[in-house]
Enzyme design. Structure first.
Site, PDB file in Angstrom:
ATOM      1  CD  GLU A  47      -2.336  -1.273   2.895  1.00  0.00           C
ATOM      2  OE1 GLU A  47      -2.051  -0.394   3.727  1.00  0.00           O
ATOM      3  OE2 GLU A  47      -3.119  -2.191   3.131  1.00  0.00           O
TER       4      GLU A  47
ATOM      5  NE  ARG B  44       4.154  15.335   5.047  1.00  0.00           N
ATOM      6  CZ  ARG B  44       5.404  15.267   5.398  1.00  0.00           C
ATOM      7  NH1 ARG B  44       6.275  16.164   4.987  1.00  0.00           N
ATOM      8  NH2 ARG B  44       5.833  14.288   6.161  1.00  0.00           N
TER       9      ARG B  44
ATOM     10  CB  CYS C  91      -4.757  34.964  11.547  1.00  0.00           C
ATOM     11  SG  CYS C  91      -5.117  36.128  10.236  1.00  0.00           S
TER      12      CYS C  91
HETATM   13  N1  LLP Z   1      -1.564   1.951   4.330  1.00  0.00           N
HETATM   14  C1  LLP Z   1      -2.147   2.428   5.448  1.00  0.00           C
HETATM   15  C2  LLP Z   1      -3.115   1.599   6.164  1.00  0.00           C
HETATM   16  C3  LLP Z   1      -1.800   3.708   5.899  1.00  0.00           C
HETATM   17  O1  LLP Z   1      -2.363   4.163   7.018  1.00  0.00           O
HETATM   18  C4  LLP Z   1      -0.857   4.482   5.183  1.00  0.00           C
HETATM   19  C5  LLP Z   1      -0.492   5.804   5.627  1.00  0.00           C
HETATM   20  C6  LLP Z   1      -0.305   3.940   3.998  1.00  0.00           C
HETATM   21  C7  LLP Z   1      -0.680   2.665   3.618  1.00  0.00           C
HETATM   22  C8  LLP Z   1       0.645   4.687   3.134  1.00  0.00           C
HETATM   23  O2  LLP Z   1       1.882   4.876   3.740  1.00  0.00           O
HETATM   24  P1  LLP Z   1       3.107   5.510   2.911  1.00  0.00           P
HETATM   25  O3  LLP Z   1       3.497   4.544   1.824  1.00  0.00           O
HETATM   26  O4  LLP Z   1       2.641   6.802   2.328  1.00  0.00           O
HETATM   27  O5  LLP Z   1       4.180   5.680   3.899  1.00  0.00           O
HETATM   28  N2  LLP Z   1       0.041  12.652   6.782  1.00  0.00           N
HETATM   29  C9  LLP Z   1       1.302  12.048   7.141  1.00  0.00           C
HETATM   30  C10 LLP Z   1       1.380  10.611   6.724  1.00  0.00           C
HETATM   31  C11 LLP Z   1       0.258   9.764   7.285  1.00  0.00           C
HETATM   32  C12 LLP Z   1       0.350   8.340   6.855  1.00  0.00           C
HETATM   33  C13 LLP Z   1      -0.896   7.643   7.181  1.00  0.00           C
HETATM   34  N3  LLP Z   1      -0.979   6.311   6.700  1.00  0.00           N
HETATM   35  C14 LLP Z   1       2.432  12.859   6.549  1.00  0.00           C
HETATM   36  O6  LLP Z   1       2.178  13.880   5.907  1.00  0.00           O
HETATM   37  O7  LLP Z   1       3.605  12.531   6.747  1.00  0.00           O
END
Ligand code: LLP
Length: 423
Positions: free
Chosen positions: A273, A316, A346
């Site tokens: 994923e 972020r 603000c």
């Molecule tokens: N699968 C699940 C169940 C997840 O919760 C996430 C990310 C992913 C896959 C994807 O993970 P990646 O390959 O992108 O590392 N908003 C935060 C990141 C939150 C991630 C949440 N879950 C940021 O801006 O760093």
């Protein structure tokens, strides 16, 4: 490697100067490179070409239907966490049999939508969710394909807000309690037990937590087999981290090698994923300098560059203290000074960079905020009643607005002044 490069002192996205796009559509906007999206998707996906696998792009990281449609056409699926993401994925043409549904709080309506759409797998995260899914499936005369998301209690060594695989986190079922759920699910009419899933966190820069997790999952899968439960899928969750600054994350190929080695001859379909590793460095945010100012009077002078994008557009830095590289889109600004690059919101927490050694820029200069493709636009809000910005995709020497800038009218769409308020 990405397709945002300087040529003759000008930042290009593939074959187009970024300034040409800004001139035509205004700022701020997110800008994605099709060639980079494609390259990064393939780099991940093809690392597993020699094993049975499915790459389900994490929609939450970049959910524009143009982006989802591109990955769908490259053979990818989607990892969704809401009915809204399912709607997007289907609209984008992602095949339902390549969609998996994660998340701790799926509503009855969302479960029904997933079942009705014929998705590949529900990653169930609690006993109550299992009972609910069984009931909904029963009502619909269907069997729900299920993997339990197990929580392996492995430290992913990343930011606390994006760690998910520790037992203190809200996610999944503790791995040592999961067997009972599998045995329960096996007896349920509406449930078809298919797999084991996990996701331990995001922006991982080491491979070892992934391998440690897989070891625990393998042991668990063997344990299941001893009990007569044979599963078809192991879902290993999100992808590896990316370079924002000086991180040294593993290349997807190194990650793939480690996973394949650990898998040995276990014969299942692997599901991934990934989000960030595919889109993170395939997108930038372009913003224009509105003002520069210096606040004196404190211990030392403080220089600010005020731009037209804020924490509502890219959250972020404010939310996680995350670093994003920022560059003027022309390379002719040479003198450096230490500045905070801030937005118009603000709040003091509204910044894109703090104490950054930055070329001296002027009103009207355009800046590129780098590595903004993942969790950029998707986390944007309308805070301070700011319309959400446009999204643009470049392919070679062509570009297309893939999401129009919101209008003022859209800002109040759905709002009502009730009759009981005096006019
Ligand atoms: N699968 C699940 C169940 C997840 O919760 C996430 C990310 C992913 C896959 C994807 O993970 P990646 O390959 O992108 O590392 N908003 C935060 C990141 C939150 C991630 C949440 N879950 C940021 O801006 O760093």
């Amino acid at each position: 490697m990405n397709h945002f490069q300087y040529k003759n002192g000008q930042l290009y996205c593939e074959d187009i100067p970024v300034k040409d796009i800004a001139k035509e559509i205004g700022t701020p906007f997110y800008l994605y490179s099709k060639a980079t999206l494609t390259r990064h998707f393939k780099a991940f996906d093809s690392s597993f070409a020699d094993v049975d696998h499915l790459t389900c792009f994490a929609v939450k990281s970049c959910s524009n239907i143009a982006v989802l449609s591109l990955f769908g056409s490259l053979g990818g699926g989607a990892d969704i966490v809401s009915g809204g993401e399912l709607f997007r994925a289907l609209k984008a043409g992602v095949k339902p049999e390549r969609i998996i549904y994660s998340g701790v709080g799926k509503t009855e309506e969302e479960l029904r939508y997933g079942l009705q759409s014929g998705i590949l797998l529900f990653n169930v995260e609690s006993e109550q969710e299992l009972y609910r899914l069984n009931t909904v499936a029963g009502d619909m005369g269907k069997k729900a394909p299920v993997a339990f998301r197990v929580n392996p209690d492995v430290d992913p060594k990343t930011h606390a807000y994006i760690s998910t695989g520790l037992s203190k986190n809200k996610f999944g079922v503790p791995i040592n309690e999961a067997l009972a759920l599998y045995l329960l699910a096996e007896k349920m009419e509406g449930i078809d037990v298919k797999g084991v899933s996990c996701h331990i966190g995001s922006q991982l820069t080491r491979i070892s937590p992934f391998v440690e997790t897989l070891k625990k999952i393998k042991a668990f899968v063997h344990h299941l087999a001893e009990k007569g439960i044979f599963i078809q899928y192991i879902d290993l969750g999100g992808g590896v981290g990316i370079v924002y600054d000086d991180e040294e994350p593993p290349h997807p190929e190194e990650y793939a090698e480690a996973i394949k080695k650990e898998m040995g001859n276990l014969s299942v379909t692997l599901i991934f994923e990934p989000g960030r590793v595919i889109v993170g460095n395939a997108g930038i945010m372009v913003t224009e300098v509105q003002y520069t100012k210096t606040n004196r009077g404190g211990e030392k002078e403080k220089h600010f560059v005020v731009v037209d994008a804020g924490m509502n557009d890219l959250t972020r830095p404010s939310l996680y203290g995350a670093y994003h590289g920022i560059r003027p889109i022309t390379e002719d600004r040479k003198m450096y000074q230490v500045v905070d690059i801030v937005g118009p919101i603000c709040e003091t927490g509204d910044f894109l960079a703090k104490d950054m050694n930055f070329p001296r820029v002027e009103q009207g200069d355009l800046l590129a905020v780098l590595s903004a493709g993942a969790y950029g636009f998707t986390m944007a809000s309308n805070y301070n009643s700011r319309p959400r910005v446009a999204e643009v995709m470049v392919a070679g020497d062509r570009f297309e607005v893939i999401r129009r800038r919101e209008t003022m009218e859209q800002l109040i769409q759905g709002e009502i002044i009730p009759d009981f308020l005096e006019k």
